[in-house]
Design an enzyme around this catalytic site. Structure first.
Site, PDB file in Angstrom:
ATOM      1  N   TYR A 196       0.846  -1.188   0.000  1.00 44.81           N
ATOM      2  CA  TYR A 196       0.000   0.000   0.000  1.00 44.81           C
ATOM      3  C   TYR A 196       0.887   1.245   0.000  1.00 44.81           C
ATOM      4  O   TYR A 196       1.991   1.212  -0.520  1.00 44.81           O
ATOM      5  CB  TYR A 196      -1.002  -0.045   1.164  1.00 44.81           C
ATOM      6  CG  TYR A 196      -2.171   0.858   0.883  1.00 44.81           C
ATOM      7  CD1 TYR A 196      -2.970   0.653  -0.238  1.00 44.81           C
ATOM      8  CD2 TYR A 196      -2.449   1.956   1.686  1.00 44.81           C
ATOM      9  CE1 TYR A 196      -4.011   1.503  -0.548  1.00 44.81           C
ATOM     10  CE2 TYR A 196      -3.501   2.811   1.390  1.00 44.81           C
ATOM     11  CZ  TYR A 196      -4.272   2.584   0.267  1.00 44.81           C
ATOM     12  OH  TYR A 196      -5.293   3.436  -0.037  1.00 44.81           O
ATOM     13  N   ARG A 249      -8.685  10.940  -8.318  1.00 44.13           N
ATOM     14  CA  ARG A 249      -7.821  11.599  -7.330  1.00 44.13           C
ATOM     15  C   ARG A 249      -7.080  10.526  -6.545  1.00 44.13           C
ATOM     16  O   ARG A 249      -7.376  10.265  -5.388  1.00 44.13           O
ATOM     17  CB  ARG A 249      -8.668  12.480  -6.387  1.00 44.13           C
ATOM     18  CG  ARG A 249      -7.845  13.424  -5.521  1.00 44.13           C
ATOM     19  CD  ARG A 249      -8.630  13.882  -4.315  1.00 44.13           C
ATOM     20  NE  ARG A 249      -9.072  12.788  -3.475  1.00 44.13           N
ATOM     21  CZ  ARG A 249      -8.291  12.177  -2.580  1.00 44.13           C
ATOM     22  NH1 ARG A 249      -7.028  12.530  -2.441  1.00 44.13           N
ATOM     23  NH2 ARG A 249      -8.783  11.187  -1.836  1.00 44.13           N
ATOM     24  N   LYS A 267      -6.248  -1.979  -1.045  1.00 48.50           N
ATOM     25  CA  LYS A 267      -7.151  -1.831   0.105  1.00 48.50           C
ATOM     26  C   LYS A 267      -7.747  -3.172   0.515  1.00 48.50           C
ATOM     27  O   LYS A 267      -7.837  -3.505   1.702  1.00 48.50           O
ATOM     28  CB  LYS A 267      -8.280  -0.859  -0.246  1.00 48.50           C
ATOM     29  CG  LYS A 267      -7.877   0.595  -0.288  1.00 48.50           C
ATOM     30  CD  LYS A 267      -7.916   1.228   1.088  1.00 48.50           C
ATOM     31  CE  LYS A 267      -7.628   2.719   1.000  1.00 48.50           C
ATOM     32  NZ  LYS A 267      -7.659   3.395   2.297  1.00 48.50           N
ATOM     33  N   GLU A 339     -13.488   5.074  -3.057  1.00 45.07           N
ATOM     34  CA  GLU A 339     -12.059   5.313  -2.835  1.00 45.07           C
ATOM     35  C   GLU A 339     -11.484   6.244  -3.906  1.00 45.07           C
ATOM     36  O   GLU A 339     -11.620   5.998  -5.105  1.00 45.07           O
ATOM     37  CB  GLU A 339     -11.311   3.976  -2.865  1.00 45.07           C
ATOM     38  CG  GLU A 339      -9.908   4.049  -2.326  1.00 45.07           C
ATOM     39  CD  GLU A 339      -9.858   4.348  -0.836  1.00 45.07           C
ATOM     40  OE1 GLU A 339      -8.921   5.052  -0.407  1.00 45.07           O
ATOM     41  OE2 GLU A 339     -10.744   3.880  -0.106  1.00 45.07           O
ATOM     42  N   ASP A 340     -10.881   7.328  -3.454  1.00 45.99           N
ATOM     43  CA  ASP A 340     -10.136   8.247  -4.323  1.00 45.99           C
ATOM     44  C   ASP A 340     -10.981   8.823  -5.452  1.00 45.99           C
ATOM     45  O   ASP A 340     -10.531   8.952  -6.601  1.00 45.99           O
ATOM     46  CB  ASP A 340      -8.885   7.560  -4.870  1.00 45.99           C
ATOM     47  CG  ASP A 340      -7.809   7.424  -3.800  1.00 45.99           C
ATOM     48  OD1 ASP A 340      -8.010   7.948  -2.693  1.00 45.99           O
ATOM     49  OD2 ASP A 340      -6.774   6.798  -4.051  1.00 45.99           O
ATOM     50  N   ASP A 362     -13.600   6.031   2.572  1.00 44.56           N
ATOM     51  CA  ASP A 362     -12.433   5.965   3.447  1.00 44.56           C
ATOM     52  C   ASP A 362     -11.686   7.287   3.489  1.00 44.56           C
ATOM     53  O   ASP A 362     -11.119   7.653   4.518  1.00 44.56           O
ATOM     54  CB  ASP A 362     -11.499   4.841   2.982  1.00 44.56           C
ATOM     55  CG  ASP A 362     -10.406   4.546   3.993  1.00 44.56           C
ATOM     56  OD1 ASP A 362     -10.724   4.463   5.192  1.00 44.56           O
ATOM     57  OD2 ASP A 362      -9.243   4.406   3.596  1.00 44.56           O
ATOM     58  N   ASP A 363     -11.679   8.021   2.379  1.00 39.05           N
ATOM     59  CA  ASP A 363     -10.966   9.303   2.349  1.00 39.05           C
ATOM     60  C   ASP A 363     -11.633  10.325   3.272  1.00 39.05           C
ATOM     61  O   ASP A 363     -10.962  11.160   3.872  1.00 39.05           O
ATOM     62  CB  ASP A 363     -10.927   9.844   0.915  1.00 39.05           C
ATOM     63  CG  ASP A 363     -10.254   8.877  -0.042  1.00 39.05           C
ATOM     64  OD1 ASP A 363      -9.093   8.518   0.217  1.00 39.05           O
ATOM     65  OD2 ASP A 363     -10.881   8.472  -1.026  1.00 39.05           O
ATOM     66  N   ASN A 504      -0.416  11.765   1.416  1.00 40.54           N
ATOM     67  CA  ASN A 504       0.312  10.638   0.832  1.00 40.54           C
ATOM     68  C   ASN A 504       0.533  10.866  -0.657  1.00 40.54           C
ATOM     69  O   ASN A 504      -0.208  11.605  -1.297  1.00 40.54           O
ATOM     70  CB  ASN A 504      -0.494   9.338   1.021  1.00 40.54           C
ATOM     71  CG  ASN A 504      -0.542   8.900   2.467  1.00 40.54           C
ATOM     72  OD1 ASN A 504       0.450   8.921   3.163  1.00 40.54           O
ATOM     73  ND2 ASN A 504      -1.724   8.503   2.931  1.00 40.54           N
TER      74      ASN A 504
END
Length: 648
Positions: A196, A249, A267, A339-340, A362-363, A504
């Protein structure tokens, strides 16, 4: 085909004590027949074969012992928690019991070696090699899983580049699933940065070049109107967790289009390794709606659609079809983790589907939960309550506003004050400066709650000197924005400033651990999104914490699955934060840590899962009844084990 069916189905029903029905599916215009387990009573031949079944059961008892239950006869209530279908009793069996490597038929020989779920490499024993036609397909040596693990770790440590290690791990996952997860669980602190962040960021950037085998489902605009059919192409039916991205993103790297698949794959590997959710119950999905990344569009190795991103109604309709198809195919209790996604879509999707689907971002929510946990733990070092501190964020996107809202919710819960009042302790800086009320008309809707009365401030340093925060949180996605002047300024205001540089991968971190400790003269309580090595300063060793979402989402997902939750509630996120903060020991605090070590992550995840499940039961959102008496033990019992099984 009818002759084969009439000949073999009764035999299977009699000798394996299972009821079967034959299903035809149209796949690519070709009719494909397959056996599926059906409810008892559907198969007339099985009812007529009770005497033969009794004889077979007598024989089987002689093999496994009189008191041992047959794993094939365990009903769903005895299977892995949350209804994750342990169809063949693999995880219900003890390690001494034998299991059958079922695919469509019993896997044997060449095919068995190429099925990652059942392949054991050189660990197949002599009897298994004989029974499953493996003679000559393997060298004669028989080695243990532990020796295989030592060999692969030795090989991985020889690689100089993190991307080489990542590729080696992905190859292992595709070839030997249990060995991959055992390796990751036993060496989590060393391998987490490989599978990850930060390495997964580089892997996504180069995904087209390193792509060898597809992982997960790629659903592009070409499949519009056919998404349900695409989902049915996935071989597993009992899916409990989906991680989906549209690649707009990816971490702090921007629009990577279809190549963002590395994120859902990574993930879900952590869902299994850290949270114990069965790999067969996990499904990574990339929604390919194009990309605005010109470099990728001109890259001959790019694997996605070569067109600009779909937006507006076309995008909304595509996502709506996807969400409806997932619910139709997998049911009400499948957890869909966004996610993203870019900010402008992430908040809308969470708001739109939060009341109709079991969704989690999650973000926004996972990051908020792990950061809140770190802040609660940090109070042991800096003193006071959450409400006694002032918070300043650099970055007002998904992560920043998500964290800010959860902090405000927790302060409101503790103080009983209205959440509007609690928000006034929290300030956000975006690319245009401090978010204040005079900017309200031009702000995006998710920023408006943070527009407080204050004169305009154009930069972070002035905001620190004006607001005088005790906690500085970076979610900007831009590296080196916590400058020496900024760190010195907050250190002059506070005896022990809390500095969280969360962006990150490592290159995008707002400041490094060394910079934070050096510029604050060793007084900062520091944590980052990506890992940093311990720092020596003024004769003392400082160990930086990592505010990694991997602390939260695997255990959170397990708690949702094992309770059969039908919706995600903010209080479940607060419960996860509380459970994580409770796992930080005095020994950790003595090192300056506000998070526990990852070496204990499965124990941590079990406690998080138990807290989340307890809150789901309390809120009336849990559908799995009755509630287990000891949720921690139940969570541990639900966790997937990567230990090799012995085959019949």
């Amino acid at each position: 085909m009818r002759a084969l069916r009439s000949r073999f189905l009764p035999l299977l029903a009699r000798h394996w004590q299972w009821q079967w029905q034959w299903e035809w599916e149209l796949q690519g215009g070709v009719g494909v027949g397959c056996l599926r387990r059906a409810p008892r009573g559907l198969c007339g031949e099985a009812r007529e074969a009770e005497e033969e079944e009794a004889k077979m059961e007598s024989i089987m008892k002689g093999i496994r012992g009189d008191n041992a239950p047959c794993v094939l006869d365990l009903d769903d209530s005895a299977t892995v928690g949350g209804g994750v279908g342990d169809t063949y009793g693999e995880d219900c069996a003890t390690e001494e019991q034998l299991v059958t490597p079922w695919t469509v038929s019993v896997a044997s020989g060449y095919n068995l070696l190429r099925d990652p779920r059942y392949n054991k490499g050189l660990a197949f024993n002599e009897r298994e090699r004989e029974t499953h036609y493996l003679r000559g397909l393997l060298p004669p040596a028989v080695v243990s899983q532990e020796l295989q693990e030592r060999k692969i770790m030795h090989n991985i440590r020889q690689y100089q580049l993190p991307l080489q290690k990542y590729m080696a791990m992905m190859d292992l996952q595709e070839g030997n699933e249990r060995l991959f997860y055992k390796l990751l669980i036993d060496n989590v602190e060393e391998l987490l940065p490989v599978v990850y962040t930060p390495t997964v960021g580089e892997a996504c950037q180069k995904y087209g070049s390193i792509f060898s085998r597809p992982q997960g489902l790629y659903i592009s605009l070409k499949e519009k109107g056919k998404i349900l059919e695409v989902l049915k192409n996935w071989p597993e039916r009992s899916i409990q967790v989906i991680v989906v991205t549209d690649g707009e993103r990816i971490l702090g790297l921007g629009d990577l289009g279809c190549q963002g698949m590395g994120i859902p794959v990574g993930k879900l590997a952590l869902y299994t390794a850290l949270g114990g959710v069965r790999p067969s119950a996990c499904l990574p999905i990339t929604l390919d709606v194009g990309t605005n990344n010109e470099e990728l569009l001109n890259d001959e190795f790019y694997i996605g659609l070569r067109q600009k991103r779909a937006t507006g109604q076309e995008y909304a309709d595509f996502l709506h079809e996807f969400m409806a198809a997932v619910k139709q195919n997998y049911g009400e209790k499948v957890l869909i983790q966004f996610e993203d996604f870019a900010n402008h879509n992430a908040f809308d999707l969470l708001a739109r589907y939060g009341t109709t689907h079991l969704v989690f971002n999650d973000d926004i929510q996972g990051t908020a939960s792990v950061v809140l946990s770190g802040l609660v733990a940090a109070l042991k070092l800096v003193g006071g309550a959450l409400a006694d501190h002032t918070y300043l964020f650099l970055g007002a996107g998904e992560a920043g506003t998500g964290i800010a809202e959860l902090i405000a919710l927790e302060i409101s819960r503790q103080t009983k004050a209205p959440i509007e009042e609690c928000r006034k302790k929290i300030w956000l800086v975006d690319s245009k400066g401090l978010i204040v009320s005079s900017r309200k008309e031009t702000l995006q809707h998710f920023k408006k709650p943070w527009a407080h009365e204050h004169k305009p401030v154009s930069n972070l340093l002035d905001a620190v000197n004006t607001i005088k925060p005790s906690v500085l949180i970076g979610t900007s996605g831009k590296g080196q924005t916590f400058t020496k002047e900024v760190v010195e300024a907050i250190s002059s205001i506070n005896e022990r400033p809390v500095i969280l540089a969360l962006s990150n991968p490592t290159s995008q971190s707002e400041c490094t651990a060394e910079q934070a400790y050096t510029w604050s003269k060793g007084r900062a309580v520091y944590a980052s999104g990506s890992p940093f090595d311990p720092v020596e300063y003024d004769g003392k060793t400082y160990v930086p914490g990592q505010a990694n979402n991997a602390y939260i989402f695997p255990g959170f997902g397990l708690g949702v699955v094992m309770s059969g939750a039908i919706r995600v509630h903010d209080d479940m996120l607060l419960a996860a934060s509380e459970a994580l903060a409770q796992q930080v020991t005095q020994e950790n605090f003595d090192k300056g840590l506000i998070y526990p070590p990852f070496s204990n992550i499965r124990k941590i995840s079990a406690h998080i899962a138990a807290n989340v499940a307890a809150k789901a039961y309390e809120l009336g959102l849990a559908s799995r009844r009755p509630r287990p008496k000891d949720l921690v033990k139940y969570a541990e019992s639900c966790m997937y084990s990567p230990i090799y099984r012995n085959y019949r």
